[in-house]
Structures are given as C-alpha cells and as structure tokens.
Design a protein around this motif. Sequence first.
Motif, PDB file in Angstrom:
ATOM      1  N   ALA A  78      26.291  19.833  -5.633  1.00 38.52           N
ATOM      2  CA  ALA A  78      26.128  20.872  -6.493  1.00 38.52           C
ATOM      3  C   ALA A  78      24.880  21.386  -6.159  1.00 38.52           C
ATOM      4  CB  ALA A  78      26.151  20.596  -7.925  1.00 38.52           C
ATOM      5  N   PHE A  79      23.677  20.615  -6.291  1.00 45.69           N
ATOM      6  CA  PHE A  79      22.352  20.969  -5.852  1.00 45.69           C
ATOM      7  C   PHE A  79      22.334  21.695  -4.470  1.00 45.69           C
ATOM      8  CE2 PHE A  79      18.524  20.335  -3.348  1.00 45.69           C
ATOM      9  CZ  PHE A  79      17.525  20.755  -4.168  1.00 45.69           C
ATOM     10  N   TRP A  80      23.033  21.210  -3.433  1.00 41.18           N
ATOM     11  CA  TRP A  80      22.877  21.987  -2.186  1.00 41.18           C
ATOM     12  C   TRP A  80      23.851  23.244  -2.036  1.00 41.18           C
ATOM     13  CZ3 TRP A  80      19.700  20.493   1.560  1.00 41.18           C
ATOM     14  CH2 TRP A  80      19.070  19.101   1.533  1.00 41.18           C
ATOM     15  N   ARG A  81      24.789  23.227  -2.983  1.00 36.28           N
ATOM     16  CA  ARG A  81      25.487  24.590  -3.056  1.00 36.28           C
ATOM     17  C   ARG A  81      24.682  25.414  -3.557  1.00 36.28           C
ATOM     18  NH1 ARG A  81      30.754  24.913  -1.490  1.00 36.28           N
ATOM     19  NH2 ARG A  81      31.804  23.477  -1.051  1.00 36.28           N
ATOM     20  N   ARG A 120      21.250  25.662  -3.601  1.00 39.08           N
ATOM     21  CA  ARG A 120      20.315  25.923  -2.603  1.00 39.08           C
ATOM     22  C   ARG A 120      20.858  26.893  -1.914  1.00 39.08           C
ATOM     23  NH1 ARG A 120      16.596  21.524   0.318  1.00 39.08           N
ATOM     24  NH2 ARG A 120      15.345  22.136  -1.681  1.00 39.08           N
ATOM     25  N   MET A 121      22.085  26.771  -1.219  1.00 35.66           N
ATOM     26  CA  MET A 121      22.583  27.510  -0.305  1.00 35.66           C
ATOM     27  C   MET A 121      22.576  29.043  -0.721  1.00 35.66           C
ATOM     28  SD  MET A 121      23.074  25.855   2.480  1.00 35.66           S
ATOM     29  CE  MET A 121      24.040  26.792   3.464  1.00 35.66           C
ATOM     30  N   ARG A 122      23.134  29.392  -2.039  1.00 33.75           N
ATOM     31  CA  ARG A 122      23.376  30.488  -2.881  1.00 33.75           C
ATOM     32  C   ARG A 122      21.733  31.073  -2.955  1.00 33.75           C
ATOM     33  NH1 ARG A 122      27.114  27.600  -5.692  1.00 33.75           N
ATOM     34  NH2 ARG A 122      25.690  27.324  -7.437  1.00 33.75           N
ATOM     35  N   THR A 156      27.062  29.642   5.606  1.00 30.92           N
ATOM     36  CA  THR A 156      27.746  29.977   4.170  1.00 30.92           C
ATOM     37  C   THR A 156      27.489  28.747   3.123  1.00 30.92           C
ATOM     38  OG1 THR A 156      29.745  29.119   4.769  1.00 30.92           O
ATOM     39  CG2 THR A 156      29.610  31.325   5.455  1.00 30.92           C
ATOM     40  N   GLU A 157      27.945  28.879   2.018  1.00 33.29           N
ATOM     41  CA  GLU A 157      27.613  28.117   0.976  1.00 33.29           C
ATOM     42  C   GLU A 157      28.692  26.853   1.468  1.00 33.29           C
ATOM     43  OE1 GLU A 157      28.878  27.136  -3.632  1.00 33.29           O
ATOM     44  OE2 GLU A 157      28.356  29.237  -2.979  1.00 33.29           O
ATOM     45  N   ASP A 158      29.620  26.873   1.859  1.00 29.79           N
ATOM     46  CA  ASP A 158      30.858  25.741   2.200  1.00 29.79           C
ATOM     47  C   ASP A 158      29.965  25.135   3.353  1.00 29.79           C
ATOM     48  OD1 ASP A 158      32.325  26.506  -0.038  1.00 29.79           O
ATOM     49  OD2 ASP A 158      33.830  27.616   1.244  1.00 29.79           O
TER      50      ASP A 158
END
Length: 173
Positions: free
Chosen positions: A45-48, A50-52, A10-12
Amino acid sequence: MSEISVRELTEDQWETYRRVRLAALEESPQAFVATYAEEEAYDEAFWRTRMRRSRRLLAEVDGRSVGVASLGEAGPDSPTVAELFGLWVAPDFRGAGVASQLVQAGADTARREGRTHLAYWVNTDNGPAVAFASGFGFRPTDSRRPMRVASEDGDEEIAMVLALGQDRGMPTL
C-alpha cells in the motif's frame, strides 16, 4: 553498450520501482533521506501510494534496471515548475549516458504536461553533480536549503533550473 531506454512506471509496477529504489538506497545511502531498512519494511500500500504521488522513470539496458529518477511537483507556489529528484544510476553504468537519458525523459514529460521549467536540487559541494546539471543546461538559482540528508558539515543544496520552452526567466522556488 546496448541502447538505453527510459520508461515511466505505472502504479502496478510498484515492485519494479521498489527493487531499484532499494538498490539505490543500499549502494548510495548518503545520497538519500530515507534508509534501506526503513523502505525495505514498507508494504505494498505504501509503495502504490508513492507511485501515485510522483512519476517514476526507469532506465534499462537489455532489460536490466540501471537507473531511476522521479518527477514531481516543485511546490504549491510554483505550479509551472516540475522537480526532478531521486536520480540514481547503477555504478557500472555511470558515465554511459544513463543520467542524461533520465533527465531528458523527465524534461520531456514536464514539457508535455505544460511545465515551463524543471528544477533539480544539487549539493553545492558536489562538483560532478553541479557540472552534470550545468552541462545539461540547468542554471543555478538563488534558492538554497540545508541538505535533506544527514550532514555534519552543514552542507546545503542549490536549486538548479532548466528552461523547457521560451520562458528563460527564473521561477520562484
């Protein structure tokens, strides 16, 4: 060997993905467009984000991250095709079925989302990767593109496609 499990992050869980992605970049830098130094510097913020953008599939054995793959859109002209990319398996676990489990999880997810095909780009000179994809049921297409990673030889990639249902035709990529 213990059982291989694959789960979607998940994003988290961006930090888990970041950790395994950086391990992949460090171990196999030639296989990826980005570099370890570039991605190591990215913030939360970048990694989140990317996850989305795409689904991130993590393979684990006994709680240890041993492989990763991503599942995204093949492109605006191919709405029924999902694309598998960023496939990496830790060296100690290569040949143990981890890649197959990741690809199967990607295919299952794409099928559940109503996709008819799964695309996977492979270096035309990477015999083991072409053999792996072929053995899994992927078939070569006429679609080719220059390698997206640095290559002095002008290498190219071939799109290989796996039919996920009754439609055995080749989609446009």
